[in-house]
Design an enzyme around this catalytic site. Structure first.
Site, PDB file in Angstrom:
ATOM      1  N   LEU A 147       0.874  -1.163   0.000  1.00 34.95           N
ATOM      2  CA  LEU A 147       0.000   0.000   0.000  1.00 34.95           C
ATOM      3  C   LEU A 147       0.915   1.218   0.000  1.00 34.95           C
ATOM      4  O   LEU A 147       1.948   1.229   0.673  1.00 34.95           O
ATOM      5  CB  LEU A 147      -0.899   0.037   1.242  1.00 34.95           C
ATOM      6  CG  LEU A 147      -1.986  -1.036   1.371  1.00 34.95           C
ATOM      7  CD1 LEU A 147      -2.748  -0.844   2.674  1.00 34.95           C
ATOM      8  CD2 LEU A 147      -2.935  -1.012   0.184  1.00 34.95           C
ATOM      9  N   ASP A 148       0.549   2.229  -0.760  1.00 39.38           N
ATOM     10  CA  ASP A 148       1.354   3.443  -0.771  1.00 39.38           C
ATOM     11  C   ASP A 148       1.409   4.066   0.621  1.00 39.38           C
ATOM     12  O   ASP A 148       0.539   3.812   1.465  1.00 39.38           O
ATOM     13  CB  ASP A 148       0.765   4.464  -1.753  1.00 39.38           C
ATOM     14  CG  ASP A 148       0.877   4.005  -3.195  1.00 39.38           C
ATOM     15  OD1 ASP A 148       1.778   3.202  -3.490  1.00 39.38           O
ATOM     16  OD2 ASP A 148       0.060   4.464  -4.017  1.00 39.38           O
ATOM     17  N   LYS A 149       2.408   4.896   0.836  1.00 39.59           N
ATOM     18  CA  LYS A 149       2.631   5.483   2.155  1.00 39.59           C
ATOM     19  C   LYS A 149       1.383   6.159   2.708  1.00 39.59           C
ATOM     20  O   LYS A 149       1.056   6.015   3.886  1.00 39.59           O
ATOM     21  CB  LYS A 149       3.779   6.498   2.071  1.00 39.59           C
ATOM     22  CG  LYS A 149       4.092   7.184   3.395  1.00 39.59           C
ATOM     23  CD  LYS A 149       5.269   8.140   3.256  1.00 39.59           C
ATOM     24  CE  LYS A 149       5.567   8.834   4.572  1.00 39.59           C
ATOM     25  NZ  LYS A 149       6.713   9.777   4.458  1.00 39.59           N
ATOM     26  N   HIS A 150       0.659   6.887   1.859  1.00 37.66           N
ATOM     27  CA  HIS A 150      -0.477   7.660   2.350  1.00 37.66           C
ATOM     28  C   HIS A 150      -1.807   6.920   2.198  1.00 37.66           C
ATOM     29  O   HIS A 150      -2.861   7.499   2.483  1.00 37.66           O
ATOM     30  CB  HIS A 150      -0.525   9.006   1.631  1.00 37.66           C
ATOM     31  CG  HIS A 150       0.687   9.841   1.882  1.00 37.66           C
ATOM     32  ND1 HIS A 150       0.996  10.353   3.127  1.00 37.66           N
ATOM     33  CD2 HIS A 150       1.706  10.223   1.061  1.00 37.66           C
ATOM     34  CE1 HIS A 150       2.139  11.020   3.066  1.00 37.66           C
ATOM     35  NE2 HIS A 150       2.589  10.956   1.827  1.00 37.66           N
ATOM     36  N   THR A 151      -1.773   5.668   1.779  1.00 35.24           N
ATOM     37  CA  THR A 151      -2.974   4.835   1.736  1.00 35.24           C
ATOM     38  C   THR A 151      -3.050   4.029   3.019  1.00 35.24           C
ATOM     39  O   THR A 151      -2.063   3.449   3.461  1.00 35.24           O
ATOM     40  CB  THR A 151      -2.939   3.877   0.529  1.00 35.24           C
ATOM     41  OG1 THR A 151      -2.808   4.640  -0.671  1.00 35.24           O
ATOM     42  CG2 THR A 151      -4.210   3.048   0.459  1.00 35.24           C
TER      43      THR A 151
END
Length: 301
Positions: A147-151
């Site tokens: 998952l991306d950092k901000h997800t």
């Protein structure tokens, strides 16, 4: 292969302990001191052999017992990771565990934390928190997706090479149902399907509106493939960018939306993973929207 003195010459025997089905994933693990771009360059240039045959396709399927050789002639410093990258170090961090058995563990990933270290990432990462958790329980976490950092939301790790293979296969063969919630600019049709062809791969998702507001809509996304930034990119291309996403979205709109609601990241959350696991049992792992996103919805009401 480049001419000159051989500066890299390494051989790896594929075993149960280090096995990954895809060659590129195997190399990323075994050549952890090299940049990811360098690994793919070595593949493209024919510097990688499997059982003495050149292999340029990173998706090549390995088998236990295969012999992988990487040989390169030239300046190896250009292939190395930047100094700012670092080794994995176990750290105690708060973990919200959503599911755990003898083979896998799923946690509720907060926004703002990376899954593992990379370029410029010096703060503690999620995998390092799970390493500390696993040390006391006799396992080492193995990431099988990202998952991306901000997800935020559900992310699952394997506890062994065998379970990592099985989970990776589920993701690759689309045996993993993935559900996301996202807030987008605009009001699309009630439901729809987005399909894109990109770099010889088909990207696919379906969506339905959960709630519409004046200028934005809350969508439920069923992600059928899982390419990097896929949801954010496809929705943007369809004319409904994810709110808060300054890479693919509308920066001016995001700036005003942040002033009105306090949203400090893009609105994207992995709410559900479901799959058939050992013994034919269905595993469904759910994560509720975190407080920061719920507060945004409350302000929109």
């Amino acid at each position: 292969m480049l001419s000159g003195v051989v500066s890299i010459d390494r051989e790896f025997r594929v075993s149960k302990e280090n096995f990954y089905e895809r060659l590129d994933r195997f190399l990323r693990r075994e050549l952890s001191d090299l940049k990811l771009s360098s690994i793919y360059k070595l593949l493209r240039k024919g510097n990688v052999k499997v059982n003495e045959k050149k292999v340029k396709d990173g998706s090549f399927r390995l088998e236990i017992g295969d012999l992988v050789r990487v040989a390169f002639s030239g300046d190896p410093s250009r292939l190395k990771r930047l100094r700012e990258s670092r080794e994995l170090i176990p750290h105690e961090i708060p973990l919200k565990i959503l599911f755990e058995d003898d083979s896998i563990i799923a946690v509720d990933k907060p926004a703002g934390i990376s899954v593992h270290p990379g370029k410029g990432i010096q703060i503690v990462t999620l995998v390092e928190g799970l390493m500390a958790y696993g040390e006391a329980r006799g396992f080492s976490p193995r990431p099988v997706h990202r998952l991306d950092k901000h997800t935020s939301g559900v992310i699952v790790f394997a506890k062994s090479p065998e379970s990592a293979r099985e989970l990776s296969s589920l993701f690759r063969l689309r045996g993993m149902e993935k559900g996301y919630q996202t807030l987008v600019k605009g009001v699309p049709e009630a439901k729809g399907r987005l399909v894109s062809e990109r770099e010889k791969h088909t990207e696919s998702l379906t969506f339905r509106i959960e709630k519409s507001f004046a200028s934005v809509s809350l969508l439920w996304i069923d992600l059928h493939t899982g390419k990097k930034h896929q949801i954010r990119r496809q929705l943007s291309e369809a004319g409904y960018p994810v709110v808060g996403d300054d890479v693919y979205g509308d920066r001016l709109f995001n700036r005003e939306f942040k002033k009105e609601t306090g949203l400090r990241r893009y609105f994207l959350h992995c709410s559900r993973l479901s799959f058939i696991w050992e013994g034919g049992k269905t595993i469904e792992i759910l994560s509720e929207l975190p407080d920061d996103l719920e507060k945004v919805l409350v302000k929109l009401k």
